[in-house]
Design a protein around this motif. Structure first.
Motif, mmCIF file in Angstrom:
data_model
loop_
_atom_site.group_PDB
_atom_site.id
_atom_site.type_symbol
_atom_site.label_atom_id
_atom_site.label_comp_id
_atom_site.label_asym_id
_atom_site.label_seq_id
_atom_site.Cartn_x
_atom_site.Cartn_y
_atom_site.Cartn_z
ATOM 1 N N SER A 92 0.828 -1.213 0.000
ATOM 2 C CA SER A 92 0.000 0.000 0.000
ATOM 3 C C SER A 92 0.862 1.262 0.000
ATOM 4 O O SER A 92 0.560 2.235 -0.700
ATOM 5 C CB SER A 92 -0.948 -0.001 1.199
ATOM 6 O OG SER A 92 -0.212 -0.055 2.411
ATOM 7 N N VAL A 93 1.942 1.247 0.766
ATOM 8 C CA VAL A 93 2.846 2.396 0.816
ATOM 9 C C VAL A 93 3.595 2.524 -0.509
ATOM 10 O O VAL A 93 3.729 3.623 -1.061
ATOM 11 C CB VAL A 93 3.831 2.278 1.998
ATOM 12 C CG1 VAL A 93 4.858 3.385 1.977
ATOM 13 C CG2 VAL A 93 3.073 2.270 3.319
ATOM 14 N N ALA A 94 4.059 1.410 -1.040
ATOM 15 C CA ALA A 94 4.775 1.432 -2.326
ATOM 16 C C ALA A 94 3.871 1.961 -3.437
ATOM 17 O O ALA A 94 4.308 2.767 -4.268
ATOM 18 C CB ALA A 94 5.279 0.040 -2.669
ATOM 19 N N ALA A 95 2.613 1.535 -3.439
ATOM 20 C CA ALA A 95 1.670 2.004 -4.457
ATOM 21 C C ALA A 95 1.454 3.510 -4.342
ATOM 22 O O ALA A 95 1.406 4.214 -5.347
ATOM 23 C CB ALA A 95 0.345 1.262 -4.311
ATOM 24 N N GLU A 96 1.358 3.993 -3.127
ATOM 25 C CA GLU A 96 1.172 5.429 -2.925
ATOM 26 C C GLU A 96 2.418 6.215 -3.364
ATOM 27 O O GLU A 96 2.304 7.240 -4.026
ATOM 28 C CB GLU A 96 0.873 5.709 -1.449
ATOM 29 C CG GLU A 96 0.510 7.148 -1.180
ATOM 30 C CD GLU A 96 0.090 7.367 0.261
ATOM 31 O OE1 GLU A 96 0.337 8.491 0.757
ATOM 32 O OE2 GLU A 96 -0.463 6.445 0.891
ATOM 33 N N LEU A 97 3.601 5.699 -3.007
ATOM 34 C CA LEU A 97 4.841 6.373 -3.394
ATOM 35 C C LEU A 97 5.035 6.398 -4.912
ATOM 36 O O LEU A 97 5.578 7.348 -5.456
ATOM 37 C CB LEU A 97 6.045 5.698 -2.731
ATOM 38 C CG LEU A 97 6.182 5.888 -1.223
ATOM 39 C CD1 LEU A 97 7.280 4.985 -0.673
ATOM 40 C CD2 LEU A 97 6.461 7.347 -0.893
ATOM 41 N N ALA A 98 4.592 5.330 -5.574
ATOM 42 C CA ALA A 98 4.742 5.239 -7.034
ATOM 43 C C ALA A 98 3.546 5.839 -7.762
ATOM 44 O O ALA A 98 3.534 5.867 -8.998
ATOM 45 C CB ALA A 98 4.933 3.787 -7.443
ATOM 46 N N PRO A 150 13.412 1.078 -1.949
ATOM 47 C CA PRO A 150 13.443 2.365 -2.659
ATOM 48 C C PRO A 150 13.804 2.195 -4.145
ATOM 49 O O PRO A 150 13.281 2.906 -5.005
ATOM 50 C CB PRO A 150 14.531 3.153 -1.911
ATOM 51 C CG PRO A 150 14.490 2.594 -0.536
ATOM 52 C CD PRO A 150 14.202 1.122 -0.720
ATOM 53 N N TYR A 151 14.655 1.219 -4.447
ATOM 54 C CA TYR A 151 15.005 0.943 -5.838
ATOM 55 C C TYR A 151 13.784 0.449 -6.617
ATOM 56 O O TYR A 151 13.572 0.836 -7.770
ATOM 57 C CB TYR A 151 16.139 -0.088 -5.899
ATOM 58 C CG TYR A 151 16.591 -0.395 -7.303
ATOM 59 C CD1 TYR A 151 17.376 0.514 -8.011
ATOM 60 C CD2 TYR A 151 16.237 -1.584 -7.922
ATOM 61 C CE1 TYR A 151 17.794 0.250 -9.293
ATOM 62 C CE2 TYR A 151 16.649 -1.862 -9.210
ATOM 63 C CZ TYR A 151 17.430 -0.943 -9.894
ATOM 64 O OH TYR A 151 17.836 -1.217 -11.178
ATOM 65 N N ASP A 152 12.967 -0.406 -5.974
ATOM 66 C CA ASP A 152 11.733 -0.881 -6.616
ATOM 67 C C ASP A 152 10.799 0.295 -6.926
ATOM 68 O O ASP A 152 10.175 0.325 -7.994
ATOM 69 C CB ASP A 152 11.002 -1.890 -5.722
ATOM 70 C CG ASP A 152 11.759 -3.183 -5.527
ATOM 71 O OD1 ASP A 152 12.541 -3.570 -6.419
ATOM 72 O OD2 ASP A 152 11.574 -3.814 -4.462
#
Length: 144
Positions: free
Chosen positions: A15-21, A51-53
């Motif tokens: 969920s956090v990764a989706a928001e960041l991206a 972070p790389y992803d």
């Protein structure tokens, strides 16, 4: 900003990764299934993005908006990852070379046989040519 050493650490849940991206979590799951961005798994189930992803997800989004197909994006990312691996290997080899030049361990002596094989000669001994072998060594006495 995270140090380069930590850019591959799995930190973010989906969920956090989706928001960041700036993507939907389902899109991240789809990219994982396609092998575009493969997050690490915590406990075998939960995806953790580094972070790389996140950088790669943003790049996918940019390339996709420019009309590049998913297969094209996959190839671009694979090539970029390969370049990064090779650059890292070159840096390690350069560091090893600098270390060996700073701290020489002595003369290395070896002979190359007629069949192309390399034979190490014990320190302090000179190789004795047998036939048409090429002998290579470094004479430290002459260098002084």
């Amino acid at each position: 900003m995270l140090a380069a050493a930590h850019r591959h650490d799995p930190l973010f849940v989906i969920s956090v990764a989706a928001e960041l991206a700036d993507m939907h979590p389902q899109t991240l799951r789809q990219y994982d299934r396609l092998g575009l961005v493969t997050p690490r798994r915590q406990g075998g189930r939960h995806r953790r993005y580094s972070p790389y992803d996140i950088e790669q997800l943003r790049q996918i989004q940019q390339l996709s908006s420019e009309g590049v197909s998913l297969e094209g994006i996959r190839r671009i990312l694979a090539l970029q990852n390969r370049v990064e691996d090779l650059e890292s290997e070159v840096a390690e080899l350069r560091q090893a070379l600098r270390e060996s030049q700073r701290n020489p361990t002595g003369t290395r002596v070896f002979a190359v046989g007629s069949g192309g094989d390399v034979v190490t000669v014990p320190r302090g001994q000179r190789p004795r040519p047998a036939g048409r072998e090429l002998i290579i060594w470094r004479d430290r006495q002459r260098e002084r």
